[in-house]
Design an enzyme around this catalytic site. Structure first.
Site, mmCIF file in Angstrom:
data_model
loop_
_atom_site.group_PDB
_atom_site.id
_atom_site.type_symbol
_atom_site.label_atom_id
_atom_site.label_comp_id
_atom_site.label_asym_id
_atom_site.label_seq_id
_atom_site.Cartn_x
_atom_site.Cartn_y
_atom_site.Cartn_z
ATOM 1 N N SER A 176 0.881 -1.276 0.142
ATOM 2 C CA SER A 176 -0.135 0.061 0.071
ATOM 3 C C SER A 176 0.890 1.141 -0.021
ATOM 4 O O SER A 176 1.905 1.247 0.590
ATOM 5 C CB SER A 176 -0.873 0.192 1.279
ATOM 6 O OG SER A 176 -1.696 1.320 1.349
ATOM 7 N N TYR B 11 -1.183 -0.255 10.320
ATOM 8 C CA TYR B 11 -1.432 -0.912 9.170
ATOM 9 C C TYR B 11 -0.191 -0.034 8.241
ATOM 10 O O TYR B 11 0.338 -1.056 7.224
ATOM 11 C CB TYR B 11 -2.576 -0.106 8.779
ATOM 12 C CG TYR B 11 -2.876 -0.314 7.236
ATOM 13 C CD1 TYR B 11 -3.519 -1.619 6.734
ATOM 14 C CD2 TYR B 11 -2.794 0.484 6.186
ATOM 15 C CE1 TYR B 11 -3.820 -1.916 5.588
ATOM 16 C CE2 TYR B 11 -2.985 0.242 4.827
ATOM 17 C CZ TYR B 11 -3.697 -1.003 4.404
ATOM 18 O OH TYR B 11 -3.650 -1.159 3.277
#
Length: 262
Positions: A140, A153
């Protein structure tokens, strides 16, 4: 290894994983689809079989569970038809760092980081023996941007990107291609699961466009593919700046700015 290798995809019951499954099946690959939800896996696999004629096996597994993870590792080690691993399974957490429970953080790290490393570790020796194979790790852009405020995250995704780059350097000379794919906001159920209305977010990419772009990078054998980044020179400059620092790391003395005045 088969000329058209079987592809094992984690997190394949919806979203990015299901799109990868459909795209690879249309390219002539058979599939092994892994996810926790058996009913959704069966629905995805049935649709793909009907539309493409591909052979699709399903493996119900929660890769945060040690026994389930071991079963996927065994499949990767023993099934010599599998020549491409797509590490896609992942999740996020709602709230800020101080709001997130310790057990939830452990589960997130197990899913987003530990499982990715272990599955790559399970398949890499066989790929090396064959002299071919590919590992796609879905990371990501959050792993490049602590400013987004998704600390744990983002840390797991930074791990995935770094792992992919390291494996590319280590395994590339042995015939194994490793790609990190860095989406930005993509229209998946991840947002609903963390309590965010995806329709309130700016610049959300559709899943199909994301996976098609990722596969274009795959075909070009990019080590890092960032579908939403239009100016490729920005990534190249970032990468060059990082590499420029490396010679400066091997120093006997601390930098002048850190030395106490005498």
């Amino acid at each position: 290894m088969a000329e058209t290798p079987t592809v094992l995809i984690t997190g394949a019951s919806s979203g990015i994983g299901a799109a990868y499954a459909e795209r690879f099946a249309r390219r002539g690959h058979d599939l092994v689809l892994v996810a926790r939800n058996k009913a959704r896996l069966e629905a995805v696999s049935g649709r793909i079989r009907d539309e493409t004629g591909a052979t699709v096996d399903i493996l119900q597994a929660d890769v945060t569970n040690s026994d389930d993870l071991a079963a996927v590792e065994t499949r990767l080690r023993d099934d010599h038809r599998i020549g491409i691993l797509v590490n896609n399974a992942g999740a996020s957490l709602g709230g800020t760092f101080v709001d997130q429970a310790a057990n939830d953080l452990s589960q997130l790290i197990a899913l987003n980081a530990t499982a990715v490393a272990r599955l790559a570790s399970a398949v890499a020796p066989r790929f090396i023996e064959a002299g071919s194979g590919a590992i796609i790790n879905v990371s990501s852009v959050v792993g490049l941007a602590p400013e987004f405020g998704m600390s744990v995250y983002g840390a797991t995704k930074a791990f995935v990107t770094f792992l992919s780059q390291g494996l590319s350097l280590e395994l590339g000379p042995k015939g194994i291609y490793v790609q990190a794919v860095l989406p930005a906001a993509t229209r998946t159920e991840l947002w609903e699961l963390v309590g965010i209305d995806v329709n309130t977010l700016p610049g959300v990419m559709e899943v199909g466009e994301l996976v098609d772009a990722a596969l274009a990078g795959f075909d070009r054998r990019e080590s890092v593919t960032i579908p939403p980044l239009h100016d490729a020179a920005q990534w190249e400059a970032y990468h060059a700046a990082r590499q420029a620092m490396i010679p400066g790391f091997a120093q006997v003395r601390a930098a002048e700015r850190y030395r106490s005045a005498q």
